[in-house]
Design an enzyme around this catalytic site. Structure first.
Site, mmCIF file in Angstrom:
data_model
loop_
_atom_site.group_PDB
_atom_site.id
_atom_site.type_symbol
_atom_site.label_atom_id
_atom_site.label_comp_id
_atom_site.label_asym_id
_atom_site.label_seq_id
_atom_site.Cartn_x
_atom_site.Cartn_y
_atom_site.Cartn_z
ATOM 1 N N LYS A 9 20.148 -9.604 -22.974
ATOM 2 C CA LYS A 9 19.209 -10.709 -23.183
ATOM 3 C C LYS A 9 18.545 -11.019 -21.861
ATOM 4 O O LYS A 9 19.216 -11.117 -20.826
ATOM 5 C CB LYS A 9 19.990 -11.941 -23.690
ATOM 6 C CG LYS A 9 19.166 -13.176 -23.858
ATOM 7 C CD LYS A 9 18.826 -13.446 -25.315
ATOM 8 C CE LYS A 9 17.688 -14.420 -25.498
ATOM 9 N NZ LYS A 9 16.331 -13.845 -25.267
ATOM 10 N N GLN A 23 20.449 -11.744 -14.226
ATOM 11 C CA GLN A 23 20.507 -12.271 -15.593
ATOM 12 C C GLN A 23 21.906 -12.114 -16.195
ATOM 13 O O GLN A 23 22.384 -12.978 -16.929
ATOM 14 C CB GLN A 23 19.483 -11.511 -16.457
ATOM 15 C CG GLN A 23 19.226 -12.129 -17.805
ATOM 16 C CD GLN A 23 18.239 -13.288 -17.747
ATOM 17 O OE1 GLN A 23 17.220 -13.192 -17.083
ATOM 18 N NE2 GLN A 23 18.532 -14.366 -18.442
ATOM 19 N N LYS A 67 23.887 -14.979 -14.853
ATOM 20 C CA LYS A 67 23.346 -16.243 -15.375
ATOM 21 C C LYS A 67 23.804 -16.448 -16.811
ATOM 22 O O LYS A 67 24.287 -17.514 -17.186
ATOM 23 C CB LYS A 67 21.812 -16.169 -15.318
ATOM 24 C CG LYS A 67 21.110 -17.367 -15.878
ATOM 25 C CD LYS A 67 19.613 -17.119 -15.973
ATOM 26 C CE LYS A 67 19.072 -16.510 -14.691
ATOM 27 N NZ LYS A 67 17.638 -16.637 -14.557
ATOM 28 N N LYS A 101 16.500 -7.200 -18.619
ATOM 29 C CA LYS A 101 15.184 -7.712 -18.188
ATOM 30 C C LYS A 101 14.175 -6.595 -18.389
ATOM 31 O O LYS A 101 14.546 -5.419 -18.379
ATOM 32 C CB LYS A 101 15.235 -8.098 -16.703
ATOM 33 C CG LYS A 101 14.126 -9.028 -16.277
ATOM 34 C CD LYS A 101 14.463 -10.482 -16.542
ATOM 35 C CE LYS A 101 13.257 -11.373 -16.293
ATOM 36 N NZ LYS A 101 13.638 -12.803 -16.353
ATOM 37 N N GLY A 115 10.306 -14.523 -22.746
ATOM 38 C CA GLY A 115 9.211 -14.565 -21.772
ATOM 39 C C GLY A 115 9.701 -14.651 -20.336
ATOM 40 O O GLY A 115 10.890 -14.838 -20.068
ATOM 41 N N ASP A 116 8.783 -14.483 -19.431
ATOM 42 C CA ASP A 116 9.016 -14.702 -17.989
ATOM 43 C C ASP A 116 7.601 -14.829 -17.402
ATOM 44 O O ASP A 116 6.669 -15.168 -18.146
ATOM 45 C CB ASP A 116 9.810 -13.532 -17.379
ATOM 46 C CG ASP A 116 10.276 -13.806 -15.953
ATOM 47 O OD1 ASP A 116 11.237 -14.565 -15.773
ATOM 48 O OD2 ASP A 116 9.671 -13.280 -14.986
ATOM 49 N N THR A 162 13.808 -24.467 -19.447
ATOM 50 C CA THR A 162 14.181 -24.033 -18.087
ATOM 51 C C THR A 162 13.939 -25.163 -17.085
ATOM 52 O O THR A 162 14.804 -25.466 -16.251
ATOM 53 C CB THR A 162 13.416 -22.757 -17.682
ATOM 54 O OG1 THR A 162 13.560 -21.796 -18.717
ATOM 55 C CG2 THR A 162 13.948 -22.190 -16.382
ATOM 56 N N ASN A 196 5.305 -22.408 -16.536
ATOM 57 C CA ASN A 196 6.202 -23.023 -17.516
ATOM 58 C C ASN A 196 7.356 -23.783 -16.866
ATOM 59 O O ASN A 196 7.608 -24.948 -17.189
ATOM 60 C CB ASN A 196 6.722 -21.922 -18.455
ATOM 61 C CG ASN A 196 7.778 -22.440 -19.402
ATOM 62 O OD1 ASN A 196 8.967 -22.279 -19.170
ATOM 63 N ND2 ASN A 196 7.350 -23.103 -20.461
ATOM 64 N N SER A 235 17.338 -20.094 -25.472
ATOM 65 C CA SER A 235 17.011 -18.887 -26.236
ATOM 66 C C SER A 235 18.194 -18.504 -27.123
ATOM 67 O O SER A 235 18.018 -18.095 -28.278
ATOM 68 C CB SER A 235 16.700 -17.722 -25.296
ATOM 69 O OG SER A 235 15.366 -17.786 -24.857
HETATM 70 P P1 NDP Z 1 4.635 -18.558 -15.375
HETATM 71 O O1 NDP Z 1 3.929 -17.264 -15.528
HETATM 72 O O2 NDP Z 1 4.493 -19.590 -16.424
HETATM 73 O O3 NDP Z 1 4.225 -19.243 -13.986
HETATM 74 C C1 NDP Z 1 4.434 -18.585 -12.769
HETATM 75 C C2 NDP Z 1 3.977 -19.485 -11.638
HETATM 76 O O4 NDP Z 1 4.398 -18.916 -10.419
HETATM 77 C C3 NDP Z 1 2.467 -19.624 -11.548
HETATM 78 O O5 NDP Z 1 2.141 -20.863 -11.011
HETATM 79 C C4 NDP Z 1 2.105 -18.490 -10.605
HETATM 80 O O6 NDP Z 1 0.887 -18.656 -9.939
HETATM 81 C C5 NDP Z 1 3.248 -18.543 -9.632
HETATM 82 N N1 NDP Z 1 3.467 -17.206 -9.051
HETATM 83 C C6 NDP Z 1 3.759 -16.074 -9.715
HETATM 84 N N2 NDP Z 1 3.849 -15.043 -8.877
HETATM 85 C C7 NDP Z 1 3.617 -15.530 -7.657
HETATM 86 C C8 NDP Z 1 3.580 -14.951 -6.379
HETATM 87 N N3 NDP Z 1 3.774 -13.654 -6.172
HETATM 88 N N4 NDP Z 1 3.349 -15.786 -5.339
HETATM 89 C C9 NDP Z 1 3.145 -17.100 -5.529
HETATM 90 N N5 NDP Z 1 3.143 -17.685 -6.734
HETATM 91 C C10 NDP Z 1 3.383 -16.925 -7.779
HETATM 92 O O7 NDP Z 1 6.175 -18.161 -15.150
HETATM 93 P P2 NDP Z 1 7.478 -19.043 -15.349
HETATM 94 O O8 NDP Z 1 7.208 -20.460 -15.009
HETATM 95 O O9 NDP Z 1 8.024 -18.701 -16.671
HETATM 96 O O10 NDP Z 1 8.452 -18.395 -14.271
HETATM 97 C C11 NDP Z 1 8.539 -18.887 -12.928
HETATM 98 C C12 NDP Z 1 9.835 -18.405 -12.304
HETATM 99 O O11 NDP Z 1 10.940 -18.913 -13.079
HETATM 100 C C13 NDP Z 1 10.030 -16.903 -12.268
HETATM 101 O O12 NDP Z 1 10.749 -16.564 -11.099
HETATM 102 C C14 NDP Z 1 10.901 -16.614 -13.471
HETATM 103 O O13 NDP Z 1 11.646 -15.412 -13.335
HETATM 104 C C15 NDP Z 1 11.798 -17.840 -13.455
HETATM 105 N N6 NDP Z 1 12.432 -18.156 -14.720
HETATM 106 C C16 NDP Z 1 11.684 -18.390 -15.849
HETATM 107 C C17 NDP Z 1 12.316 -18.734 -17.027
HETATM 108 C C18 NDP Z 1 11.549 -19.110 -18.241
HETATM 109 O O14 NDP Z 1 12.175 -19.555 -19.222
HETATM 110 N N7 NDP Z 1 10.232 -19.002 -18.264
HETATM 111 C C19 NDP Z 1 13.788 -18.753 -17.137
HETATM 112 C C20 NDP Z 1 14.474 -18.570 -15.869
HETATM 113 C C21 NDP Z 1 13.802 -18.256 -14.734
HETATM 114 P P3 NDP Z 1 -0.372 -17.704 -10.302
HETATM 115 O O15 NDP Z 1 -0.918 -18.246 -11.584
HETATM 116 O O16 NDP Z 1 -1.291 -17.854 -9.157
HETATM 117 O O17 NDP Z 1 0.156 -16.310 -10.444
#
Ligand code: NDP
Length: 450
Positions: free
Chosen positions: A90, A111, A114, A126, A165-166, A210, A241, A382
């Protein structure tokens, strides 16, 4: 035993010399679990560490698609099925141009631990692609998702592997992926993907999970150290997100979120960021964060400088929430945060802090909520979505949110108790790693050499 950990790390570095993120994730875990390995010398004979750091399976595949100008484009798809000892694999799917095998392996490795911390029966995996969703039309996104699923469907299933998603994969992408899976398989297998829309098997509170979960974990961590959110200033890296719903819950608890960012720069709004506007920009319009100042001219936009600390980390705050990407906070940034008097850091993103920065922060008594524990609320919810799909029933928002809160509180207590058992003080990073490693490794041992 010290030698055993070092031997395994040396061999891992040799075999995977070009996978720096994967090596970093494994090094962090193996370094912090040394006290546990010391207590269990028989693990070497079992080659347990070697088994824990080798993924069960890595699938890579071609993803061809046609863009709006009729050009044929090709991306690379991945699914890493890291460890299935405690349940079906997962973990999310990430669509971002930086995706490569190293990033996929580090995320799948993290993961695994976690998922174990949630207490739910889910293994670790992943996946994703180096596809860049930015600037693509809805139609291009749909074609890409369909092509991605044309291969991925062979490797997933509600009892096999359940993606979610991620970064770059939200409700829209999950919808297209689910539709194509259903079309190919000709069956309604709701539990094959999570993060689905509410109309077709999604769970209430999954979208918020999250970010909310991160704040529930932080609430417990602050409480254990006689602190709380009330009146604290908060800055958040990211505006996706995780960032949005962490901001919402922190504000509900009386904190003031003064800055949020995207990969280009950050906005600073001294009165407290207006989350409705952030949601409109990011969830609806899919625009850059700098647009915020058009509606709120009293706020400022600060552009990132190349190769320097991201602007959002230069703003003074009591609590800092990295919710964007890996290795966002390096040692230099950690020093800036400590100089600015940071009290606590909550890792919403996966591995947002480098190893030397973690050491520095803990040495300077900063409370650090480690990603694999603190951002586990998404995957935990999830798993609750999968339970609801199996029952062909649904829980209310309040019911799911309450279960999430209980799970996050339990995870914090596990980290705290384990840190205490090993005399690790406020090192919740080590507490999380040891507790998770203990659980997964005993399942691996129980199931024999397979
Ligand atoms: P989103 O795609 O919704 O948002 C990602 C955010 O991070 C955007 O603001 C994006 O900016 C920024 N970002 C992405 N890549 C970079 C980079 N290289 N440098 C700077 N900023 C960056 O993703 P999520 O909110 O879902 O995920 C954010 C983090 O949380 C990730 O590390 C993910 O693995 C982790 N996570 C997410 C979960 C989930 O349920 N969604 C669960 C557990 C962990 P921009 O638009 O400019 O790219």
């Amino acid at each position: 035993m010290q030698n055993y950990v070092d031997e395994v790390l040396d061999s891992l570095k040799q075999k995977n010399s070009n996978e720096k993120e994967f090596i970093q994730a494994v090094s962090e875990v193996l370094d912090t679990i040394k006290p546990f390995i010391e207590k269990n010398p028989s693990l070497k004979k079992e080659a347990l560490l070697e088994r824990m750091v080798e993924p069960e399976r890595i699938i890579t595949f071609r993803v061809p698609w046609i863009d709006d100008n009729n050009n044929v484009r090709v991306n690379r798809g991945y699914r890493v099925q890291f460890n299935g000892a405690i349940g079906p694999y997962k973990g999310g799917l990430r669509f971002h141009p930086s995706v490569n095998q190293s990033i996929m392996k580090f995320l799948a490795f993290e993961q695994t631990f976690k998922n174990a911390l949630t207490g739910l029966p889910i293994g670790g995996g992943k996946g994703g692609s180096d596809f860049d969703p930015k600037g693509k039309s809805d139609r291009e996104i749909m074609h890409f998702c369909q092509s991605f699923m044309n291969e991925l469907y062979r490797h997933i299933g509600h009892n096999i592997d359940v993606p979610a998603g991620d970064i770059g994969v939200g409700a829209r992408e999950i919808g297209y992926l689910f539709g194509q899976y259903r079309k190919i398989k000709n069956q309604y297998e709701a539990g094959v993907l999570t993060g689905k829309g509410l109309e077709y098997g999604g769970s209430l509170a999954r979208k918020e999970a999250t970010g909310f979960g991160l704040i529930y974990f932080m609430r417990e961590m602050l409480k254990a150290n006689n602190l709380d959110f009330k009146g604290k200033t908060v800055t958040i890296s990211g505006s996706g997100n995780v960032a949005i719903y962490a901001a919402q819950k922190a504000a509900e608890y009386g904190a003031k979120v003064v800055a949020m960012s995207d990969s280009n720069g950050c906005i600073y709004d001294e009165r407290g960021v207006d989350l409705d506007e952030i949601k409109r920009l990011k969830e609806v319009e899919r625009l850059r964060i700098k647009e915020y100042i058009k509606k709120f001219p009293c706020a400022v936009y600060i552009e990132n400088q190349k190769d320097a600390t991201p602007a959002v980390y230069k703003i003074k705050a009591d609590i800092v929430l990295p919710c964007a990407t890996q290795n966002d906070i390096n040692l230099e940034t950690a020093k800036i945060l400590v100089n600015n008097g940071v009290i606590a850091i909550g890792e919403g993103a996966n591995m947002p802090t480098t190893i030397d920065a973690i050491t520095y922060l803990i040495e300077n008594n900063v409370l650090l909520a480690p990603a694999k524990a603190a951002n586990a609320g998404g995957v935990a919810t999830s798993a609750l979505e999968m339970s609801q799909n199996s029952m062909r029933y649904f829980w209310t928002f309040e019911e799911v949110d309450k279960k999430l809160d209980t799970i996050m509180t339990n995870i914090f207590n596990t980290c705290k108790e384990t840190a205490k058992e090993y005399n690790l003080g406020i090192n919740y990073v080590a507490g999380a790693n040891i507790a998770a490693f203990k659980k997964v490794s005993s399942a691996v041992i129980a199931q024999g050499i397979i």
